[in-house]
Motif scaffolding. Structure first.
Motif, short mmCIF file in Angstrom:
data_model
loop_
_atom_site.label_atom_id
_atom_site.label_comp_id
_atom_site.label_asym_id
_atom_site.label_seq_id
_atom_site.Cartn_x
_atom_site.Cartn_y
_atom_site.Cartn_z
N ALA A 52 0.97 -1.19 0.18
CA ALA A 52 -0.15 0.03 -0.07
C ALA A 52 0.82 1.28 0.02
O ALA A 52 0.54 2.29 -0.54
CB ALA A 52 -1.10 0.08 1.22
N CYS A 53 1.90 1.22 0.77
CA CYS A 53 3.06 2.41 0.91
C CYS A 53 3.55 2.68 -0.67
O CYS A 53 3.83 3.48 -1.01
CB CYS A 53 3.99 2.25 1.72
N LYS A 54 4.02 1.52 -1.24
CA LYS A 54 4.70 1.58 -2.62
C LYS A 54 3.85 1.78 -3.71
O LYS A 54 4.23 2.82 -4.64
CB LYS A 54 5.63 0.22 -2.75
N TYR A 55 2.54 1.21 -3.68
CA TYR A 55 1.73 1.30 -4.83
C TYR A 55 0.04 1.67 -4.59
O TYR A 55 -0.56 0.99 -4.72
CB TYR A 55 1.86 -0.05 -5.60
N PRO A 56 0.12 2.99 -3.84
CA PRO A 56 -1.22 3.39 -3.61
C PRO A 56 -1.99 3.40 -4.69
O PRO A 56 -1.48 3.84 -5.92
CB PRO A 56 -1.21 4.60 -2.82
#
Length: 93
Positions: free
Chosen positions: A53-57
């Motif tokens: 979720a942090c890398k690919y919101p």
């Protein structure tokens, strides 16, 4: 002549996106018989989901909101299917 329509995104809501990320990370699974989501209680898988979720919101969503969606879905899912019979549990439990 064969015409193609532009396809809509498969996931239309932030909750749907979060469920898909949690499944991909192995943090939740679907009851094969009834379709309910179940928390696998795997802290490493939950951390993988948060990292994803942090890398690919999703487009247009902040990292904080994406992580919050992951955690909200995790908080709303139990570790058992409500429709599966509880093994070894009596009516008083």
């Amino acid at each position: 002549m064969l015409m193609f329509k532009e396809r809509r995104p498969a996931i239309r809501t932030l909750r749907g996106w979060a469920i898909s990320v949690l499944q991909e990370a192995g943090a939740i699974r679907e009851c094969e018989e009834h379709g309910w989501m179940q928390d696998r209680a795997d802290p490493d898988a939950c951390q993988r989901a948060v990292d994803l979720a942090c890398k690919y919101p999703p487009a247009g969503i902040s990292t904080d909101h994406a992580v919050a969606a992951i955690l909200e879905v995790l908080d709303s899912i139990g570790d058992t299917c409500p429709d599966c019979p509880a093994s070894g549990r009596g009516p008083e439990d």
